[in-house]
Design an enzyme around this catalytic site. Sequence first.
Site, short mmCIF file in Angstrom:
data_model
loop_
_atom_site.label_atom_id
_atom_site.label_comp_id
_atom_site.label_asym_id
_atom_site.label_seq_id
_atom_site.Cartn_x
_atom_site.Cartn_y
_atom_site.Cartn_z
N ASP A 185 0.80 -1.23 0.00
CA ASP A 185 0.00 0.00 0.00
C ASP A 185 0.83 1.28 0.00
O ASP A 185 0.52 2.24 -0.70
CB ASP A 185 -0.96 0.03 1.21
CG ASP A 185 -0.26 -0.21 2.54
OD1 ASP A 185 0.99 -0.35 2.54
OD2 ASP A 185 -0.94 -0.26 3.58
N SER A 218 5.98 7.51 13.17
CA SER A 218 5.96 6.20 12.51
C SER A 218 6.65 5.10 13.31
O SER A 218 7.46 5.35 14.20
CB SER A 218 6.68 6.35 11.17
OG SER A 218 7.14 5.13 10.69
C1 MIC Z 1 3.02 6.71 8.58
O1 MIC Z 1 1.81 6.94 8.63
O2 MIC Z 1 3.90 7.49 8.96
C2 MIC Z 1 3.48 5.37 8.03
C3 MIC Z 1 4.15 5.62 6.75
O3 MIC Z 1 2.35 4.56 7.79
C4 MIC Z 1 4.41 4.73 9.04
C5 MIC Z 1 5.04 3.49 8.58
C6 MIC Z 1 6.25 3.69 7.70
O4 MIC Z 1 7.01 4.61 7.90
O5 MIC Z 1 6.44 2.86 6.82
C7 MIC Z 1 3.78 4.47 10.40
O6 MIC Z 1 2.87 5.16 10.79
O7 MIC Z 1 4.26 3.59 11.14
#
Ligand code: MIC
Length: 753
Positions: A95, A643
């Site tokens: 995704d 994240s």
């Molecule tokens: C986000 O919303 O910052 C992400 C991208 O979904 C991240 C995951 C990632 O950095 O791959 C998260 O929220 O953990």
Amino acid sequence: MAFDIDMIKAVYGRMGQRIEAARKVLNKPLTLTEKILYSHLFDQNSLQEFKRGGSYVDFAPDRVAMQDATAQMALLQFMQAGKSKAAVPSTVHADHLILAKLGADQDLQDSINRNNEVFNFLSSVSNKYGIGFWKPGAGIIHQVVLENYAFPGGMMIGTDSHTVNAGGLGMVAIGVGGADAVDVMAGMAWELKFPKLIGVKLTGKLNGWTSAKDVILKVAGILTVKGGTGCIVEYFGEGAKSLSCTGKGTICNMGAEIGATTSTFGYDESMERYLRATGRDDVADAANNVAKDLTADQEVYDNPENYFDQIIEINLSELEPHLNGPFTPDRATPISQMASEAKKNGWPTKIEVGLIGSCTNSSYEDISRAASLAEQAVTKNLKTKAKFTITPGSEQVRYTIDRDGFIDIFDKIGASVFANACGPCIGQWDRPGADKGEKNTIVHSFNRNFAKRADGNPNTYAFVGSPELVTALAISGDLTFNPLKDTLKNEDGNDVILDPPTGFELPPKGFDVKDAGYQPPAKDGNSIEVVVKPDSERLQLLSPFEPWNGGNITGLKLLIKAKGKCTTDHISMAGPWLRYRGHLDNISNNMLIGAVNYFNDSTDKVKNQLTGEYDSVPNVQRDYKANGISSIVVGDHNYGEGSSREHAAMEPRHLGVKVVLVKSFARIHETNLKKQGMLGITFANEADYDKILENDTIDIADLADFAPGRQLTIVLHHEDGTKDEIKANHTYNENQIEWFKAGSALNLIKQQH
Ligand code: MIC
Ligand code: SF4
């Protein structure tokens, strides 16, 4: 039939008895959170009263979810753990890597072409290790989990901070780094500090323009981005029952923005309705049989102040729509005050783009309510002033809203529909003109609005609101428009109002989908070969990090003293960098490039103490590494907010940073640092942050005596020959010190098996 129904039935089969046992030991009525946690202990024989905010506890989550941008690192680590199959039901979702540019079909195809190597890797590793794979276009991890896997009373972890979305269906679902996922997939215990509990009592009922999103926008304003750290938030009350299940999901989802470990709601009729609507009568029936285990004891809800560490009360009947931002999701402004706030702060009031959708706000209910406004724009002859985009959360939602005519309605106001993926929410938005860096405003229904997050432009002011409010604001093109009282001029020159949005909790004709995009794993994956090309720029097999030599660490150069907000987006930026999420050395070139250097207020410009020259953070660090010198990173409060990406911990580890010393950490990032064998510590006295000078060389003087609960002594050698000695705290327990000694948690797993 639901996926993994036997596992769900087994969980329900043992839950009652385990809850009884816990109630005896705690000798008090139990919250829902306690019921779920105490019935998911890794070793039931270890049952005892755990200290909230104190005890480290081993849990056995029921399932694991991973998304493409974090799964690469999680699976590269899992491949080294020596297992033939994931020990619990697990899924991978493609995704995050899908770029939004022209529109769903074209973008999806382009992204598949561009990321082919990575998608093939994820699909074949999943196939080999018994992991379900949701193909590109299937949808965003959290929406797909809510539609297919989440179940009341369950416990799951996921390699994404918004895993917490599944709390909308009564789970305890927690975001983690990939190394944590490896523990659970390897059949080992998963450790968490027993959380404190925040109770949020919702009274009244949403009405008019207010939506579930406003509950969490309001809570974020109250608790701030760090107020939920180390806590689970449990929502209850008549107001909670009156919310839809997907509305509850929205509230839990954005709970990541207050730093909460997770949020949850007790099982109720809205959840039953959602389970049945998504084809899971079997789960609903099973849940109904154990319904009292899936919600707190009545005494808790009658006298919450006796059972929660903190209580917040919100009356939904009086709640106003909010907009949170810019640059931080906790700056909450009720819409009635936006005009004066914007003026006071000089925020650009012309809205360029309104974006709805994402993992947190793309339910049928959200889309139908937003569509009711788009329809009014058409019938009332209003011209939509801002651009408008929609990112559906899953193919099931997209197919159903298309069938029910909502996409046609959005089309009429000139909307673009992006692929069922994260897209603009994570910088995967090829926004025309963003590179010019112009000051501008956008409004969206996503979770996060840190600088540069959506389009890479540091001057984009992003405000977070409900999909309904975002739609109304996009129609008006004006941040100061308050749809509750203001009128708009239509194309005939008349003043018109927008009536409050209306919609459907669930599709009246049921959900439908042609191809949901699921690939089941092979029954026996033994013979499946996973190929990683040695010269790939996207994927790189991992080499183990060096173990600790048992001594003190001396002669560390200060790499950067980060000033103010330093989220994981600042430490390891997303957007174009997502392409290197499976290649540690390549992605390390973005290390800390978004962090603001305290000494010159610039990003990505730090002093190389060996040459005296200023250079980018990765360059300086690579120079230190080439010269065999280690370094230290210093930071402010809530360092690593946002994240779950463990790259923010692995990159510094890979490039030779040894210590991260900050005022306070966000939970997931602190654990990620520990798991990767870094020393993550906090100032015992916050004011000592000021003692760190640009040309310092730093020693951890008594690391040789590293032990739980024992402070560390840090010696700062300043350039002028003077010294300061300061103290640092840490939260490492015995087990975590073993990770540190081994060089990483993964090294320890390998030693033990
Ligand atoms: C986000 O919303 O910052 C992400 C991208 O979904 C991240 C995951 C990632 O950095 O791959 C998260 O929220 O953990
Ligand atoms: Fe994707 Fe955004 Fe949700 Fe993160 S918050 S999972 S980037 S849609």
